[in-house]
Scaffold this motif. Sequence first.
Motif, PDB file in Angstrom:
ATOM      1  N   ASP A  19       0.870  -1.168   0.000  1.00 57.05           N
ATOM      2  CA  ASP A  19       0.000   0.000   0.000  1.00 57.05           C
ATOM      3  C   ASP A  19       0.913   1.227   0.000  1.00 57.05           C
ATOM      4  OD1 ASP A  19      -1.606   2.230   0.776  1.00 57.05           O
ATOM      5  OD2 ASP A  19      -3.055   0.881   1.713  1.00 57.05           O
ATOM      6  N   ILE A  20       0.918   2.008  -1.085  1.00 60.42           N
ATOM      7  CA  ILE A  20       1.883   3.106  -1.189  1.00 60.42           C
ATOM      8  C   ILE A  20       1.543   4.263  -0.259  1.00 60.42           C
ATOM      9  CG2 ILE A  20       2.390   2.505  -3.587  1.00 60.42           C
ATOM     10  CD1 ILE A  20       0.787   5.036  -4.376  1.00 60.42           C
ATOM     11  N   ARG A  21       0.324   4.323   0.264  1.00 59.89           N
ATOM     12  CA  ARG A  21      -0.031   5.401   1.189  1.00 59.89           C
ATOM     13  C   ARG A  21       0.511   5.125   2.590  1.00 59.89           C
ATOM     14  NH1 ARG A  21      -6.311   4.943  -0.132  1.00 59.89           N
ATOM     15  NH2 ARG A  21      -5.607   2.785   0.106  1.00 59.89           N
ATOM     16  N   SER A  22       0.292   3.931   3.087  1.00 63.49           N
ATOM     17  CA  SER A  22       0.718   3.597   4.445  1.00 63.49           C
ATOM     18  C   SER A  22       2.066   2.906   4.490  1.00 63.49           C
ATOM     19  CB  SER A  22      -0.335   2.699   5.107  1.00 63.49           C
ATOM     20  OG  SER A  22      -0.408   1.445   4.428  1.00 63.49           O
ATOM     21  N   GLY A  23       2.477   2.314   3.371  1.00 65.42           N
ATOM     22  CA  GLY A  23       3.716   1.548   3.351  1.00 65.42           C
ATOM     23  C   GLY A  23       3.549   0.120   3.815  1.00 65.42           C
ATOM     24  N   ALA A  24       2.332  -0.257   4.246  1.00 63.40           N
ATOM     25  CA  ALA A  24       2.079  -1.624   4.705  1.00 63.40           C
ATOM     26  C   ALA A  24       2.183  -2.586   3.529  1.00 63.40           C
ATOM     27  CB  ALA A  24       0.693  -1.713   5.344  1.00 63.40           C
ATOM     28  N   ASN A  25       2.778  -3.754   3.785  1.00 63.70           N
ATOM     29  CA  ASN A  25       2.893  -4.745   2.717  1.00 63.70           C
ATOM     30  C   ASN A  25       2.296  -6.078   3.159  1.00 63.70           C
ATOM     31  OD1 ASN A  25       5.137  -6.579   3.820  1.00 63.70           O
ATOM     32  ND2 ASN A  25       6.093  -4.565   3.911  1.00 63.70           N
ATOM     33  N   ARG A  26       1.847  -6.838   2.199  1.00 61.73           N
ATOM     34  CA  ARG A  26       1.219  -8.132   2.467  1.00 61.73           C
ATOM     35  C   ARG A  26       1.778  -9.173   1.506  1.00 61.73           C
ATOM     36  NH1 ARG A  26      -3.414 -10.460   0.059  1.00 61.73           N
ATOM     37  NH2 ARG A  26      -3.951  -8.472  -0.943  1.00 61.73           N
ATOM     38  N   LEU A  27       2.245 -10.275   2.065  1.00 66.87           N
ATOM     39  CA  LEU A  27       2.720 -11.373   1.228  1.00 66.87           C
ATOM     40  C   LEU A  27       1.537 -11.938   0.455  1.00 66.87           C
ATOM     41  CD1 LEU A  27       4.899 -13.383   0.330  1.00 66.87           C
ATOM     42  CD2 LEU A  27       4.271 -14.808   2.300  1.00 66.87           C
ATOM     43  N   LEU A  28       1.619 -11.867  -0.852  1.00 73.52           N
ATOM     44  CA  LEU A  28       0.513 -12.343  -1.670  1.00 73.52           C
ATOM     45  C   LEU A  28       0.630 -13.835  -1.949  1.00 73.52           C
ATOM     46  CD1 LEU A  28      -2.011 -11.629  -3.344  1.00 73.52           C
ATOM     47  CD2 LEU A  28      -0.479 -11.220  -5.289  1.00 73.52           C
ATOM     48  N   ARG A  29       1.822 -14.238  -2.394  1.00 76.12           N
ATOM     49  CA  ARG A  29       1.988 -15.653  -2.746  1.00 76.12           C
ATOM     50  C   ARG A  29       3.460 -15.982  -2.888  1.00 76.12           C
ATOM     51  NH1 ARG A  29      -1.282 -19.612  -4.818  1.00 76.12           N
ATOM     52  NH2 ARG A  29      -0.287 -21.199  -6.123  1.00 76.12           N
ATOM     53  N   LYS A  30       3.831 -17.151  -2.430  1.00 74.25           N
ATOM     54  CA  LYS A  30       5.169 -17.673  -2.663  1.00 74.25           C
ATOM     55  C   LYS A  30       5.238 -18.248  -4.080  1.00 74.25           C
ATOM     56  CE  LYS A  30       7.779 -17.233   1.059  1.00 74.25           C
ATOM     57  NZ  LYS A  30       9.126 -16.615   1.007  1.00 74.25           N
ATOM     58  N   LEU A  31       6.402 -18.094  -4.708  1.00 76.18           N
ATOM     59  CA  LEU A  31       6.601 -18.591  -6.073  1.00 76.18           C
ATOM     60  C   LEU A  31       7.703 -19.638  -6.075  1.00 76.18           C
ATOM     61  CD1 LEU A  31       6.526 -15.169  -7.955  1.00 76.18           C
ATOM     62  CD2 LEU A  31       4.649 -16.797  -7.753  1.00 76.18           C
ATOM     63  N   SER A  32       7.720 -20.421  -7.113  1.00 72.88           N
ATOM     64  CA  SER A  32       8.771 -21.430  -7.227  1.00 72.88           C
ATOM     65  C   SER A  32      10.104 -20.761  -7.518  1.00 72.88           C
ATOM     66  CB  SER A  32       8.439 -22.423  -8.345  1.00 72.88           C
ATOM     67  OG  SER A  32       8.513 -21.777  -9.611  1.00 72.88           O
ATOM     68  N   ALA A  33      11.178 -21.431  -7.198  1.00 76.14           N
ATOM     69  CA  ALA A  33      12.521 -20.887  -7.419  1.00 76.14           C
ATOM     70  C   ALA A  33      12.805 -20.694  -8.897  1.00 76.14           C
ATOM     71  CB  ALA A  33      13.566 -21.806  -6.789  1.00 76.14           C
ATOM     72  N   GLN A  34      12.043 -21.358  -9.753  1.00 75.70           N
ATOM     73  CA  GLN A  34      12.265 -21.250 -11.202  1.00 75.70           C
ATOM     74  C   GLN A  34      11.568 -20.035 -11.814  1.00 75.70           C
ATOM     75  OE1 GLN A  34      11.346 -24.297  -9.748  1.00 75.70           O
ATOM     76  NE2 GLN A  34      13.546 -24.823  -9.726  1.00 75.70           N
ATOM     77  N   THR A  35      10.764 -19.314 -11.029  1.00 75.61           N
ATOM     78  CA  THR A  35      10.058 -18.147 -11.565  1.00 75.61           C
ATOM     79  C   THR A  35      11.039 -16.996 -11.749  1.00 75.61           C
ATOM     80  OG1 THR A  35       8.063 -18.803 -10.368  1.00 75.61           O
ATOM     81  CG2 THR A  35       8.144 -16.572 -11.246  1.00 75.61           C
ATOM     82  N   PRO A  36      11.263 -16.531 -12.992  1.00 73.81           N
ATOM     83  CA  PRO A  36      12.237 -15.452 -13.219  1.00 73.81           C
ATOM     84  C   PRO A  36      11.739 -14.117 -12.686  1.00 73.81           C
ATOM     85  CG  PRO A  36      11.061 -15.935 -15.244  1.00 73.81           C
ATOM     86  CD  PRO A  36      10.622 -16.963 -14.241  1.00 73.81           C
ATOM     87  N   ALA A  37      12.703 -13.232 -12.391  1.00 70.34           N
ATOM     88  CA  ALA A  37      12.338 -11.919 -11.857  1.00 70.34           C
ATOM     89  C   ALA A  37      11.536 -11.106 -12.860  1.00 70.34           C
ATOM     90  CB  ALA A  37      13.584 -11.153 -11.440  1.00 70.34           C
TER      91      ALA A  37
END
Length: 430
Positions: free
Chosen positions: A207-225
């Motif tokens: 959230d760019i207003r408060s700066g709060a962040n939430r982990l949405l989902r873990k990805l596999s190690a093979q997922t490129p940046a």
Amino acid sequence: MTETKVAQAMRTIADEVAVPSLPADLWRRGRRRHRRRLATTAAVAAALAVVSFSLVRGQPHRVAPADSPPRVPSTVYAPLPFQRTVRQDPAGPAALIVTGEGAFRGSDAFGGYEGRTVVVSRDGRYRLVDGVGEVEAGQDAHLSPDGRYLAVAGAVDGVEDTSFDATSLVDLTTGQVRVFDGGSPTAWSPDGQHLLLHGDHALTLVDIRSGANRLLRKLSAQTPADAQVAVSPDGTRLAIQHAAKLDVIDLATGTQAASVNLGPFLQLAGPGAWTPDGRIAIWDPGGSCAESCDRNLVEATFRLAFVDLSSGDAQNGPAVDEVTSRAPRLLGWQPDGSTIVETFRKNLGPQVVALRPGGGQRLLIDMPSQAHHVDIAANLLSDGRFGAPPPSLGDRVLDWLAGLVPRLLQLCGVIIVVAAIIWYRRRRRA
């Protein structure tokens, strides 16, 4: 006899004339007069520079009339040398950003910056955002839907120090920069209030207003940046492709809503892949690729299709022209149903075109061959605000001078101070 009288008369006159006496400090007086002339010249030059700066600053910026909404320029130019940065003089919300090589890369001055993002404001002014690392628009540099913010991977001018896997958020209206940990920017929510970060094999929603962040989902190690992603127009779902797999994620819960295998050829069409009615567009190269279609290396002919989320197969897409390009990107859809696509061909650079329903295409933005990618404020895409005339050469030069004159004034000030110090020291020695 006559000559003798003349000579005597001349000697008499000469004897009556007083012999001039030269002052002992004649040389010192000459040097002093010379220094006064130099000081006067420098002062006049500084005064002229001040007047020029006042005149330049007094030039009105080219702003669209109130009854004409801001639009995207039809042509983008390379930045001029020593173009002002957003931090030096913000120009307001942007219509688009561009990255590339040559004039689009590096820094014009010493400062340790290797990356550069060219920001084109909605009234046609050009500004720069210098970064520590090289970035590409639409990949690790993303413009917010309203054009106010620019999210860039790593540190930028205005940040003391940050890691390469953090995100710098630049407010283009103030020049202020904030830093969010959690990874590199990947996409914006349609309302511009949340930023999706990809880092440490996870997707994080900030959230760019408060700066709060939430982990949405873990990805596999093979997922490129640089995995391709697209957020649905209603902001509820995210499509992400890594290798041959396409996942659809619910943004409220982080759960997986669908997952299909696209195979080695089909590709998520781009950040605007979701249609207004909720379908997902993909690029189908047909038989134009040999073994696979690497987005960054292979120039092929693609047709636009839709993906069947139950099988992963390509379905018939809109009746638009095929495109021949390397890494085509679907940016969005216009109100008349046209598809906005960024294409890139060798020796031609990028172009932004509208693929019309039923066939035919129209060039929307022409860019120099040194450019690589463009990212356009999403709100302008959906409103179809294209076709604004580019700034004239006079407007560009005046805006450029407004940034250059203060630097010249600083240089004149340094020269005057140095000259004054030298003069003072010589006077004391004399």
